[in-house]
Enzyme design. Sequence first.
Site, short mmCIF file in Angstrom:
data_model
loop_
_atom_site.label_atom_id
_atom_site.label_comp_id
_atom_site.label_asym_id
_atom_site.label_seq_id
_atom_site.Cartn_x
_atom_site.Cartn_y
_atom_site.Cartn_z
N LEU A 16 -18.44 -6.74 -4.57
CA LEU A 16 -17.81 -5.62 -5.27
C LEU A 16 -16.89 -4.82 -4.35
O LEU A 16 -17.33 -4.24 -3.36
CB LEU A 16 -18.87 -4.70 -5.86
CG LEU A 16 -18.34 -3.46 -6.59
CD1 LEU A 16 -17.36 -3.84 -7.68
CD2 LEU A 16 -19.50 -2.65 -7.16
N HIS A 17 -15.61 -4.82 -4.68
CA HIS A 17 -14.64 -4.07 -3.89
C HIS A 17 -13.43 -3.76 -4.76
O HIS A 17 -13.15 -4.44 -5.74
CB HIS A 17 -14.19 -4.87 -2.66
CG HIS A 17 -13.38 -6.09 -2.99
ND1 HIS A 17 -13.94 -7.25 -3.48
CD2 HIS A 17 -12.04 -6.32 -2.92
CE1 HIS A 17 -12.99 -8.15 -3.69
NE2 HIS A 17 -11.82 -7.61 -3.36
N LEU A 18 -12.71 -2.71 -4.40
CA LEU A 18 -11.45 -2.36 -5.03
C LEU A 18 -10.41 -2.17 -3.95
O LEU A 18 -10.73 -2.07 -2.75
CB LEU A 18 -11.60 -1.08 -5.88
CG LEU A 18 -12.53 -1.21 -7.08
CD1 LEU A 18 -13.90 -0.65 -6.77
CD2 LEU A 18 -11.94 -0.54 -8.31
#
Length: 345
Positions: free
Chosen positions: A186-188
């Site tokens: 999970l990353h942005l």
Amino acid sequence: MSIHTYTEDDWSVQTTSWGEGQPQLSEFDRRLTSSWEASMLQGHFKYILQKGQLQTKIIPGKKRYVAQLNVPRSQERRKPDEINSLQQPFQANKFNFTKIKPEEILFELVKVPSTSSNEQNVVNGSHDDKAARDCVEKTLNTYILCFQVLTVKSVELSLETILLSKHRGFHVGFNSLCAFASVNHLHLHAYYLEHELFVESCPVRHLCGDLYELEVMPTKGFAFQLHGTTVPKLARTIHQITSYFHKCEIAHNLHIMRGTVFGDDISRTVRLFLWPRKKVIGVKDLDAFNVAVVELAGHLPIKVAELFDGLTEESINETIRSAALEDGEYEALKATVMELCRTCH
């Protein structure tokens, strides 16, 4: 670990418009950019990219595509993972963000209540008190093994990070698996762009409730705005839709940016664009640019120097349109998304 605490009092809903002089900067902006530059000088980056270094041009046409030649980004970046499904499980033995070095972390964002003067005194600081550290530890333990799928918390954090910045060109983006996510963790992505994008003020069509449709770009998508709602409510709406996409193996990209209120050329807000799109299986490498979240919004990092000069709006439209779902599939999905929005609380 350095901690940057903040409260809702630090949010800035309004920003200067393009053409109103230099962008404003918040304490968050100054800390982020100074920490980033210091980390770059300390050798923690695969390549050095100074502000204003990229060759940039605005492509003639209605969309005003912003093209930037960035060859090192494609040549020197870590090789993307091979992704074959939105359900692909997290693999701890592969590269993920548990493997980064402590010195590569600029700081942790921690939201604190704004109900006491003591809490106000640590806002925008690097206060290392136990309460803030406990909050960080709980967050890390919760999300450390999460694969690349949006959560309500991650959308809320994205919106809050946008609001912490006063820079009109601050963007946050998300690529799902099979939509050019290169790491299954999970990353942005967050970055500054010194140029206005067409989608920051383009017209949208109202569908129902808080849901709008982006029709004027080559790949259609869904549009939302913070105006008229709250961060938690908007985050829940986005999460409900993207959870459905994930369950049904519908690849998607989410872009969050500053822009004008829908139907208002003056008032400023936060705009969100969510594109369902064709799945990308395996590792793909198109000639000039890949169609991921920033490209769908009209920002084109070009990786092949020989193709940079020959870009036209028509050729760009054709490439971006290649990510679009078939008309029938999109229309059926739109009906489902409208129903999801009607039932979302």
